[in-house]
Design a protein around this motif. Structure first.
Motif, PDB file in Angstrom:
ATOM      1  N   GLU A   1      39.882 -20.837 -24.795  1.00 22.61           N
ATOM      2  CA  GLU A   1      39.800 -22.046 -25.620  1.00 22.61           C
ATOM      3  C   GLU A   1      38.660 -21.966 -26.624  1.00 22.61           C
ATOM      4  O   GLU A   1      38.771 -22.493 -27.732  1.00 22.61           O
ATOM      5  CB  GLU A   1      39.639 -23.276 -24.735  1.00 22.61           C
ATOM      6  CG  GLU A   1      40.909 -23.676 -23.994  1.00 22.61           C
ATOM      7  CD  GLU A   1      40.783 -25.035 -23.354  1.00 22.61           C
ATOM      8  OE1 GLU A   1      39.665 -25.618 -23.399  1.00 22.61           O
ATOM      9  OE2 GLU A   1      41.785 -25.521 -22.803  1.00 22.61           O
ATOM     10  N   THR A   2      37.570 -21.295 -26.259  1.00 23.55           N
ATOM     11  CA  THR A   2      36.452 -21.173 -27.205  1.00 23.55           C
ATOM     12  C   THR A   2      36.802 -20.240 -28.353  1.00 23.55           C
ATOM     13  O   THR A   2      36.549 -20.543 -29.524  1.00 23.55           O
ATOM     14  CB  THR A   2      35.202 -20.664 -26.475  1.00 23.55           C
ATOM     15  OG1 THR A   2      34.884 -21.560 -25.396  1.00 23.55           O
ATOM     16  CG2 THR A   2      34.020 -20.589 -27.423  1.00 23.55           C
ATOM     17  N   LEU A   3      37.402 -19.112 -28.042  1.00 26.25           N
ATOM     18  CA  LEU A   3      37.721 -18.135 -29.088  1.00 26.25           C
ATOM     19  C   LEU A   3      38.892 -18.583 -29.967  1.00 26.25           C
ATOM     20  O   LEU A   3      38.933 -18.263 -31.151  1.00 26.25           O
ATOM     21  CB  LEU A   3      38.036 -16.775 -28.460  1.00 26.25           C
ATOM     22  CG  LEU A   3      36.883 -16.118 -27.679  1.00 26.25           C
ATOM     23  CD1 LEU A   3      37.335 -14.824 -27.025  1.00 26.25           C
ATOM     24  CD2 LEU A   3      35.690 -15.867 -28.599  1.00 26.25           C
ATOM     25  N   SER A   4      39.839 -19.305 -29.388  1.00 25.64           N
ATOM     26  CA  SER A   4      41.008 -19.738 -30.156  1.00 25.64           C
ATOM     27  C   SER A   4      40.857 -21.145 -30.709  1.00 25.64           C
ATOM     28  O   SER A   4      41.823 -21.680 -31.268  1.00 25.64           O
ATOM     29  CB  SER A   4      42.261 -19.680 -29.274  1.00 25.64           C
ATOM     30  OG  SER A   4      42.143 -20.575 -28.188  1.00 25.64           O
TER      31      SER A   4
ATOM     32  N   HIS B   1      32.189 -27.770 -25.206  1.00 24.09           N
ATOM     33  CA  HIS B   1      33.360 -28.598 -24.913  1.00 24.09           C
ATOM     34  C   HIS B   1      34.302 -27.867 -23.959  1.00 24.09           C
ATOM     35  O   HIS B   1      34.810 -28.460 -22.988  1.00 24.09           O
ATOM     36  CB  HIS B   1      34.092 -28.953 -26.207  1.00 24.09           C
ATOM     37  CG  HIS B   1      33.240 -29.631 -27.220  1.00 24.09           C
ATOM     38  ND1 HIS B   1      32.625 -28.961 -28.243  1.00 24.09           N
ATOM     39  CD2 HIS B   1      32.909 -30.944 -27.375  1.00 24.09           C
ATOM     40  CE1 HIS B   1      31.938 -29.811 -28.990  1.00 24.09           C
ATOM     41  NE2 HIS B   1      32.092 -31.025 -28.497  1.00 24.09           N
ATOM     42  N   ALA B   2      34.540 -26.580 -24.228  1.00 23.06           N
ATOM     43  CA  ALA B   2      35.422 -25.818 -23.349  1.00 23.06           C
ATOM     44  C   ALA B   2      34.820 -25.651 -21.958  1.00 23.06           C
ATOM     45  O   ALA B   2      35.548 -25.650 -20.950  1.00 23.06           O
ATOM     46  CB  ALA B   2      35.707 -24.445 -23.962  1.00 23.06           C
TER      47      ALA B   2
ATOM     48  N   GLY C   1      36.663 -26.924 -18.641  1.00 24.09           N
ATOM     49  CA  GLY C   1      37.015 -25.959 -17.604  1.00 24.09           C
ATOM     50  C   GLY C   1      36.377 -26.276 -16.265  1.00 24.09           C
ATOM     51  O   GLY C   1      37.022 -26.121 -15.216  1.00 24.09           O
ATOM     52  N   ALA C   2      35.101 -26.725 -16.272  1.00 24.75           N
ATOM     53  CA  ALA C   2      34.424 -27.025 -15.001  1.00 24.75           C
ATOM     54  C   ALA C   2      35.059 -28.219 -14.303  1.00 24.75           C
ATOM     55  O   ALA C   2      35.282 -28.196 -13.084  1.00 24.75           O
ATOM     56  CB  ALA C   2      32.944 -27.287 -15.259  1.00 24.75           C
TER      57      ALA C   2
ATOM     58  N   GLY D   1      34.393 -35.163 -24.548  1.00 21.97           N
ATOM     59  CA  GLY D   1      34.570 -35.774 -25.871  1.00 21.97           C
ATOM     60  C   GLY D   1      35.626 -35.066 -26.697  1.00 21.97           C
ATOM     61  O   GLY D   1      35.432 -34.856 -27.899  1.00 21.97           O
ATOM     62  N   THR D   2      36.735 -34.701 -26.040  1.00 22.59           N
ATOM     63  CA  THR D   2      37.799 -33.978 -26.724  1.00 22.59           C
ATOM     64  C   THR D   2      39.104 -34.753 -26.623  1.00 22.59           C
ATOM     65  O   THR D   2      39.219 -35.750 -25.901  1.00 22.59           O
ATOM     66  CB  THR D   2      37.977 -32.572 -26.131  1.00 22.59           C
ATOM     67  OG1 THR D   2      38.247 -32.692 -24.711  1.00 22.59           O
ATOM     68  CG2 THR D   2      36.735 -31.741 -26.344  1.00 22.59           C
TER      69      THR D   2
END
Length: 338
Positions: free
Chosen positions: A76-79, A105-106, A110-111, A144-145
């Motif tokens: 999610e971070t890279l894309s 945010h990712a 994820g956590a 916050g997404t």
């Protein structure tokens, strides 16, 4: 639609993803992650067969955290919020202001996703998505997404019928600056769907929209123009002004003279007839004898006697006799020099 306001005070209209599409994306991501996790586990078991039990347990926990937790976070971070499942369904994770997500945010998503998706088999995430107005789970609330739809089905655009030709340029002097955008949108929606409405209902709607438009322009709507044709002509005038403003001023064709425009009670062509109006009969070049209109002096129809200097002569239907040029002039009007 969810209206978000960015930091630059720009309003964005986003379509939040709902539970079915999000659940499908999560299932695809989990299937891919489990396949990768099983492959990594088998490789670690084969590679750590000589280690003790504590080392094997530590490697198993590390593989779990690396594949099922760190994998989605990295993807999610890279894309920028598009995992494999979201890419297949057409979703994307964005910030509350509409911008792309970052690592923090990712990481939060994820956590918390380990608890509400993996440990509870997605029950907590489903309940949170159903309760939230924008379909957000707990990871989205804390990070916050927002998950939005990227592929929005586009319906067929409505055809905006043109006004009758005799209305071209008639409303060029109207002041359209005070007309709100909501009224323009209502007029366009009516014009694209007016042929699908009941004639009486469509006529009432057109009259109401025409009265609102006339109130904002400060000029009353003409009584000899159907309200639908009036709305179409004003919309065309607005589009012409915007085109001239965007591409430069140019000459526009002037409409026909007022004498050539049909008066009240005449069926208007172009799809804007009066309710219950019959089609107008074609105009004849000469008034019929039943109308009681006498021919004007000097005008004659073929086969009609016309008095000339008190003498009645019978004109044949073959047309007037050929003109005889005066003496000294040729038939072409050229005079030879003296």
């Amino acid at each position: 639609m969810s209206e978000l306001v960015t930091g630059e005070a720009v309003a964005l209209e986003l379509r939040p993803a709902r539970l079915p599409s999000r659940a499908m994306a999560i299932v695809i991501d989990l299937i891919v992650a489990m396949v990768v996790y099983i492959a990594v586990t088998v490789a670690l078991v084969a590679a750590s067969a000589s280690l003790d039990d504590a080392a094997q347990v530590a490697l198993s926990i590390a593989a779990f955290l690396l594949v099922l937790v760190g994998g989605p976070i990295a993807v999610e971070t890279l894309s920028h919020g598009r995992s494999l499942g979201k890419l297949a369904v057409g979703l994307r994770v964005v910030r509350d202001d509409g911008g792309p997500i970052r690592f923090r945010h990712a990481l939060v998503r994820g956590a918390i996703g380990v608890i509400e998706i993996l440990m509870t088999f997605g029950v907590v995430a489903c309940i949170a998505s159903l309760v939230s107005a924008r379909g957000r789970r707990l990871g989205d609330v804390f990070a916050g997404t927002l998950v939005v739809r990227e592929r929005i089905p586009v319906g067929p655009s409505g055809f905006l019928p043109p006004p009758p030709p005799w209305l071209a340029g008639r409303f060029s002097g109207l002041d359209l600056s005070a007309v709100p955008d909501g009224l323009w949108l209502a007029i366009r929606q009516y014009l694209t769907r007016m042929h699908q409405l009941d004639p009486q209902v469509g006529w009432a709607m057109a009259e109401r929209l025409a009265s609102d438009l006339a109130a904002h322009t400060g000029t009353p709507a003409p009584q000899d123009v159907p309200p639908g044709a009036y709305l179409a002509a004003v919309v065309q005038e607005r589009q012409a002004r915007e085109a001239r403003r965007a591409y430069g001023s140019g000459t526009t064709e002037a409409g026909p003279s007022p004498a050539s425009r049909p008066g009240p009670g005449v069926g208007v062509q172009g799809g804007y007839p009066y309710p219950g109006a019959q089609p107008a009969a074609p105009l004849s070049p000469q008034p019929p004898a039943s109308y009681g209109v006498e021919a004007a002096p000097g005008l004659a129809r073929p086969g009609v006697a016309v008095p000339v200097d008190g003498v009645s002569s019978e004109k044949s239907s073959e047309g007037p006799p050929p003109a005889v040029p005066p003496e000294g002039r040729s038939a072409s009007g050229f005079v030879p020099p003296a």
